[in-house]
Design an enzyme around this catalytic site. Structure first.
Site, short mmCIF file in Angstrom:
data_model
loop_
_atom_site.label_atom_id
_atom_site.label_comp_id
_atom_site.label_asym_id
_atom_site.label_seq_id
_atom_site.Cartn_x
_atom_site.Cartn_y
_atom_site.Cartn_z
N TYR A 234 -7.42 21.65 19.28
CA TYR A 234 -8.38 20.87 20.18
C TYR A 234 -9.40 22.11 20.72
O TYR A 234 -9.08 23.24 21.09
CB TYR A 234 -7.72 20.59 21.54
CG TYR A 234 -7.00 19.49 21.65
CD1 TYR A 234 -7.49 18.15 21.90
CD2 TYR A 234 -5.75 19.42 21.19
CE1 TYR A 234 -6.82 17.10 21.76
CE2 TYR A 234 -4.91 18.26 20.86
CZ TYR A 234 -5.55 17.10 21.23
OH TYR A 234 -4.95 15.81 21.25
N HIS A 266 -11.04 13.99 14.74
CA HIS A 266 -10.19 12.71 15.07
C HIS A 266 -10.88 11.88 16.20
O HIS A 266 -10.71 10.89 16.53
CB HIS A 266 -8.80 13.41 15.18
CG HIS A 266 -7.88 12.10 15.56
ND1 HIS A 266 -7.40 11.31 16.70
CD2 HIS A 266 -6.95 11.59 14.48
CE1 HIS A 266 -6.49 10.68 16.16
NE2 HIS A 266 -6.23 10.81 14.79
N HIS A 267 -10.94 12.64 17.38
CA HIS A 267 -11.46 12.32 18.47
C HIS A 267 -12.34 13.39 19.25
O HIS A 267 -12.14 14.54 19.23
CB HIS A 267 -10.65 11.56 19.36
CG HIS A 267 -9.66 12.31 20.27
ND1 HIS A 267 -8.31 12.49 19.69
CD2 HIS A 267 -9.76 13.01 21.66
CE1 HIS A 267 -7.68 13.34 20.85
NE2 HIS A 267 -8.75 13.25 21.69
N HIS A 337 -11.17 17.20 18.95
CA HIS A 337 -9.77 17.06 18.26
C HIS A 337 -9.85 17.07 16.71
O HIS A 337 -10.51 16.34 16.21
CB HIS A 337 -8.85 15.99 18.91
CG HIS A 337 -7.55 15.74 18.23
ND1 HIS A 337 -6.87 14.68 18.04
CD2 HIS A 337 -6.60 16.75 17.23
CE1 HIS A 337 -5.90 14.77 17.33
NE2 HIS A 337 -5.68 16.18 16.89
N HIS A 416 -4.10 7.17 29.01
CA HIS A 416 -3.78 8.66 28.41
C HIS A 416 -2.28 9.06 28.97
O HIS A 416 -1.71 8.80 30.07
CB HIS A 416 -4.66 9.65 29.36
CG HIS A 416 -4.32 11.04 29.21
ND1 HIS A 416 -4.76 11.77 28.07
CD2 HIS A 416 -3.83 11.97 29.96
CE1 HIS A 416 -4.42 13.20 28.30
NE2 HIS A 416 -3.89 13.16 29.46
N HIS A 418 0.66 12.44 27.68
CA HIS A 418 0.95 13.80 26.55
C HIS A 418 1.57 13.11 25.45
O HIS A 418 1.79 11.98 25.24
CB HIS A 418 1.18 14.69 27.28
CG HIS A 418 0.09 15.53 28.15
ND1 HIS A 418 0.45 16.54 29.16
CD2 HIS A 418 -1.21 15.24 28.29
CE1 HIS A 418 -0.81 17.18 29.65
NE2 HIS A 418 -1.58 16.09 28.92
N MET A 491 2.09 12.96 31.43
CA MET A 491 0.94 12.52 32.32
C MET A 491 1.07 10.87 32.21
O MET A 491 1.64 10.35 31.20
CB MET A 491 -0.41 12.80 32.21
CG MET A 491 -0.68 14.33 32.60
SD MET A 491 -2.55 14.67 32.31
CE MET A 491 -2.63 16.22 32.97
#
Length: 621
Positions: A234, A266-267, A337, A416, A418, A491
């Protein structure tokens, strides 16, 4: 090339060539897969429209998938481009991206003939012909770069061996055959070069609106980054808006991906920093770097988010995201990412997101609200769980005090969690009854998070309840996973995009800590004093001391299902709305939505009894 005869078939084969040709083909089958096959099937005409969606499947750029969606017919047309002549290719879908128990198509050669089949793999990766042939091959042809396959499949087949294609994340799997196989049954995925890619196949069709005459663009891009050779990175980059940048509305954004890096990026997300920080230090490095300024933890307000396969994102014509001007931070954080499983060295990248914005402000400011669980260790998942559920609430009391009388309209959502998140759903309840799903992903992956336009705008009125539940898998962990900001913590969040913007930014909950203490006291009494209950011990330390037998697990589930909650009904300033938000009872829900059942098509797929030869004209280019 047109087929001489048309057949329904289980798999298609080419007629045998001459002895000289067969010997030549067999000796070069590993390097050259000479297939020019047109299978003319019932309803096998090509799609009427081009393929609007494209993704690379593998990091080396060998396979590229394009697709087109027909919601009327509930069919997807796929086009699979294979670069370089291979001895075959495998493509399909599975529950979490595993090659075992996958729903597949395969094109292969035995050195003399070439075959196509709808197949499935068992728990050992062994391939089997599917008795119900739901993938229909429309065309296979040589291209200047290799091969191109055109095929289609219904969303729903009701075949127990087939994957149910829904709105959520789809884990695509692929394999490349480097040599011939004498039969389908001789193929095992463990012996192939394989991989996976995640994508949302069934995307919401959004009409492309006209851009206003005064539209401007701004590119938020990394500064010629050398992509690390780690599998996952990241990368964070901080930039600043121009001096005296006035208030504008973002009305659209799209990805900019450096050519050649399409399979590595990737994003990406663009965040705005909190306005209370007057300066944010420059930063251009991995987000987990020890040199990362602490202020970057407060750059969390999402302005734009893109994931692999996503097209441009348009806001409703009546709304836009406000940025710039007074009381708005000029600092932005770009997070990229990089997914580099081949550990490629020395690749430079300047990818990012292009914002389209206008000074002509629209009727409504679009807002982003966080639903779900508070980032707190009081919400935890025991180790060795396959499907542990935690639920957060935006209560009727909060929506009643914080929303305007006319309510808000949710048009997009970003789920979202983890690393252990496997499923996320947000449901709207009104009058004690669940009435509609805001967003759901039954195959959620933490490695594929994008903002998704909703197929239907969801209206939320004062007094409504929004319930967000996350399902986790902690089979690979030895200790409890607690809630928090760390990547190894968890999360459960739904960032809803809505208008008109209100002061409500957080509407989340967590179990009341007093009742959690009662839980620790209870399990301690049944564990011969093994559980740490001393006041100076942190919640994670207390959870780490719990012996996770079946009783303690069930007690924790019961605590989260029935204990009172503490609400965060917070404004953008992090100040709570007026009211008492501790020791609140869980919302009373008297009626829940039923899981939808597949609507099985009336047409019958081809039943596979034996092969049928398709007579075609073919030859070398």
């Amino acid at each position: 090339m047109p087929a001489h005869r048309t057949h329904q078939h289980c798999w298609s084969s080419l007629p045998s060539p001459s002895v000289r040709e067969a010997a030549s083909m067999y000796s070069t089958a590993v390097a050259i897969f000479l297939v020019i096959l047109v299978a003319a099937l019932q309803s096998s005409e090509p799609p009427e429209h081009p393929f609007p969606y494209h993704i690379p499947l593998d990091p080396d750029g060998i396979l590229e998938l394009s697709w087109n969606i027909s919601y009327d017919q509930e069919i997807i047309h796929f086009q699979l481009e294979v670069r370089g002549l291979r001895a075959g290719v495998l493509f399909g879908m599975s529950d979490r991206g595993e090659m075992e128990n996958a729903d597949l198509i395969i094109l292969w050669t035995d050195g003399n003939r070439s075959y196509f089949a709808d197949a499935w793999s068992d728990q050992k990766g062994q391939l089997h012909l599917d008795a119900q042939q739901d993938y229909q091959l429309l065309q296979v042809q040589r291209t200047p770069d290799g091969l191109s396959l055109l095929f289609k499949r219904p969303f729903v087949t009701c075949d127990p061996k087939d994957y149910l294609i829904e709105d959520d994340t789809v884990h695509l799997v692929y394999g490349i055959l480097e040599g011939p196989f004498q039969s389908l049954e001789a193929i095992n995925t463990s012996g192939l070069h394989t991989g996976l890619q995640r994508v949302q196949l069934l995307r919401t069709e959004v009409p492309t609106p006209d851009m206003p005459a005064d539209v401007q663009t701004m590119e938020i891009r990394t500064a010629n980054v050398v992509i690390p050779d780690n599998e996952t990175t990241y990368w964070c980059y901080v930039t600043k808006l121009p001096t005296n940048f006035s208030r504008h509305h973002i009305i659209m954004y799209e990805a900019i991906v450096t050519e050649g890096n399409e399979a590595l990026v990737h994003h990406m997300e663009v965040f705005q920093c909190a306005s209370e920080f007057k300066t944010i230090p420059s930063f251009n490095a991995p987000c987990d770097s020890k040199m990362k300024p602490n202020q970057l933890n407060y750059c969390r307000h999402v302005l734009a988010a893109w994931a692999l396969g996503a097209k441009a994102f348009y806001y409703p014509e009546e709304a836009g995201v406000a940025f710039g001007g007074p009381n708005s931070s000029p600092y932005l954080r770009l997070e990229v990412h990089y997914h580099n499983p081949r550990h490629i060295h020395g690749r430079h990248d300047s990818s990012g997101i292009r914002l389209y914005y206008t000074a002509t402000l629209r009727k409504y400011n679009a807002g982003i609200m966080e639903l779900g669980l508070v980032y707190t260790p009081v919400m935890a998942i025991p180790p060795q769980e396959t499907a542990f559920v935690l639920t957060g609430y935006c209560t009727d009391e909060c929506t009643r005090v914080a929303l305007p009388n006319t309510g808000i309209r949710i048009f997009a959502s970003q789920l979202h969690t983890h690393l252990t998140g496997r499923k996320v759903i947000t449901v709207l309840a009104r009058g004690g009854q669940e009435s509609e799903i805001v967003n759901r992903d039954n195959h959620y992956s933490p490695f594929f998070q994008d903002i998704r336009m909703l197929k239907k705008v969801v209206s939320v009125l004062p007094g409504d309840v929004l319930i967000t539940s996350c399902t986790y898998n902690t089979e690979g962990r030895k200790l409890a996973t607690v809630g928090g900001f760390g990547i190894l913590e968890e999360m459960c969040v739904n960032y809803i995009h809505y208008y008109p913007q209100t002061d409500l930014e957080l509407c989340k909950s967590a179990v009341n800590d007093h009742y959690l203490q009662k839980y620790f006291d209870q399990v301690n009494s049944f564990s011969n004093g093994e559980v740490c209950t001393c006041p100076q011990a942190s919640v994670p330390e207390r959870f780490s001391s719990v012996p996770w037998n079946s009783y303690n697990r069930e007690m924790l589930k019961a605590l989260y299902r029935f204990a009172p909650i503490s609400m965060h009904c917070n404004k953008t300033s992090a100040i709570s709305f007026q009211g008492e938000w501790n020791l609140k009872p869980l919302p009373e829900i008297t009626s829940t939505l039923k899981e939808p059942t597949p609507n099985c098509p009336t047409h019958q797929a081809v039943s596979c009894t034996n092969s049928t030869t398709v007579s075609i004209h073919w030859g070398r280019d």
